[in-house]
Design an enzyme around this catalytic site. Sequence first.
Site, PDB file in Angstrom:
ATOM      1  N   GLU A 190     -30.460  -8.081  26.037  1.00 58.28           N
ATOM      2  CA  GLU A 190     -29.909  -7.425  24.832  1.00 58.28           C
ATOM      3  C   GLU A 190     -31.021  -6.901  23.927  1.00 58.28           C
ATOM      4  OE1 GLU A 190     -27.169 -10.380  23.284  1.00 58.28           O
ATOM      5  OE2 GLU A 190     -25.605  -9.676  24.623  1.00 58.28           O
ATOM      6  N   GLU A 384     -22.895 -10.402  31.470  1.00 55.95           N
ATOM      7  CA  GLU A 384     -22.314 -11.390  30.547  1.00 55.95           C
ATOM      8  C   GLU A 384     -20.941 -10.901  30.145  1.00 55.95           C
ATOM      9  OE1 GLU A 384     -24.394 -12.736  27.072  1.00 55.95           O
ATOM     10  OE2 GLU A 384     -26.335 -12.595  28.078  1.00 55.95           O
TER      11      GLU A 384
HETATM   12  C1  BG6 Z   1     -24.997 -12.856  24.256  1.00 57.77           C
HETATM   13  C2  BG6 Z   1     -26.275 -13.615  24.523  1.00 57.77           C
HETATM   14  O1  BG6 Z   1     -25.200 -11.963  23.238  1.00 57.77           O
HETATM   15  O2  BG6 Z   1     -23.907 -13.588  23.819  1.00 57.77           O
HETATM   16  C3  BG6 Z   1     -26.066 -15.044  25.001  1.00 57.77           C
HETATM   17  O3  BG6 Z   1     -27.074 -12.917  25.446  1.00 57.77           O
HETATM   18  C4  BG6 Z   1     -24.987 -15.673  24.149  1.00 57.77           C
HETATM   19  O4  BG6 Z   1     -27.284 -15.724  24.952  1.00 57.77           O
HETATM   20  C5  BG6 Z   1     -23.691 -14.895  24.311  1.00 57.77           C
HETATM   21  O5  BG6 Z   1     -24.794 -17.019  24.392  1.00 57.77           O
HETATM   22  C6  BG6 Z   1     -22.503 -15.453  23.578  1.00 57.77           C
HETATM   23  O6  BG6 Z   1     -22.806 -15.640  22.235  1.00 57.77           O
HETATM   24  P1  BG6 Z   1     -22.597 -17.054  21.537  1.00 57.77           P
HETATM   25  O7  BG6 Z   1     -23.137 -16.888  20.169  1.00 57.77           O
HETATM   26  O8  BG6 Z   1     -21.142 -17.294  21.576  1.00 57.77           O
HETATM   27  O9  BG6 Z   1     -23.368 -18.032  22.351  1.00 57.77           O
END
Ligand code: BG6
Length: 487
Positions: A190, A384
Amino acid sequence: MTNEFPKDFLWGGAIAANQVEGAWNVGGKGLSVADIASYKPHVDNKDYAAHMHISTEAINEAAADQTDKWYPKRRGIDFYHHYQEDLALFAEMGFKTLRLSIAWTRLFPTGEEQEPNEEGVLFYEKVFKEMKRLNIEPIVTLSHYEMPLALSLKYNGWVARKVIDDFVRFSTVCFERFGKYVKYWLTFNEIDSIHRHPFTTAGVVPDKSKEGELEQDVYQALHHQFVASALVTKIAHEKIPGCQVGCMLTKLMTYPLTCAPIDVELTLKKNLENNFYADVQVKGEYPRMIKQDLKKRGITIKMAAEDEQILKGHTVDFVSFSYYMSMAESGNPNAERTPGNTVLGVKNPYLPSTDWGWQIDPKGLKIALIELYDRYNVPLMIVENGMGAVDRVEDGKIHDPYRIDYFKAHFRQMKEAIDEGVDLIGYTSWGPIDLVSAGTSQMTKRYGFIYVDADDEGNGTYERLKKDSFDWYKEVIATNGASLAKE
Ligand code: BG6
């Protein structure tokens, strides 16, 4: 049209070292920026900015604290000691791939050592060997919110050009030592997030910038990451025949709240800004409109003579991205807002939200796939996607129909995009096993198919339990997506 996904589709999951490994002070590991992220129980879950706020004072206080009490990322889920068990569970689900990151500070504790810490190298060798034995293809992120804290404190992180050399040295060791196991590499997780949380992404401590110069510093740090990304892409290509290097973008899909032209214009600009990072990494140059915008805002990026050539000469092979939610945009300053993935956007009246306020939008994923493929014309990977939720254990079981619904709807949209011509080569759900949240450092914000018995304070047995979604995802993978056509 067949119900199946393309042959050899890479189904799997994604984790990051700092959110799972724990063992923060084991095996010669140095402190990373993640090790000083504190859990703030008094802060509203939806207030991501307050969760991620950092100051020099807070860093010093955290660095002096030798416990993990307030620093859950120091504990993670203890993947460092559980990796065999966790990989076996992923293999049982049928994972073709696992995206994971390498903690820079396990190999280079302060970032400035000239030779790697062999104990750190050995840990990842063991992990990759085990993955090979289980036929799980690694996708490795070189930088996922875990740079050495020492580089942040000494140089204000990526603001200093010399950090490029440190990162190149670290990456070169990764390619030389792990290249025989790893074909797919991502440079910066990101990369666009530097504007939303400069410390987490690039070690930039806001109070270290001169008054009024934070934005300038952040763009300078970003430029250094772009150059570093291109340089390590070149080195990977030279050292690992047949390897594929990708960029990684937070896909923040934005819609106009209404068809009022001002809403459409503001939305267009938001989406252009979101694409800027992949534009540089795929096309090898800064978009003209971004350059003009920076000029208007009085931001001057210092570039070395060779930078333009480096960016142009070593572009990425594929585009990967995270996708969790979408949001709307409006010219009306009073439009209702809702949080998303470290953003605050206008609320879309057509979409439901998670407990953390993120708007659930499977169709947005299809739109993102079409948009990105049309724009870049290179293979895409979703690295993701998922839903943070509160899960409850009842008689040793975790029923999570909401998670299954979320994934099912997203996978169906992926299939539609593929059928319409998008070259999507893989999908890794975020946090296939529960892990520590990046934004809030909570354990209770769970993404996994596998439950980990640990709470926000680190109490629990750390035992792994399969949720209902475990078997569901297993069937999706076993049938290569054909099971999604059911009901
Ligand atoms: C992404 C990141 O933006 O979102 C991850 O790359 C992160 O590292 C994921 O865990 C979800 O966000 P959060 O704040 O719910 O963990």
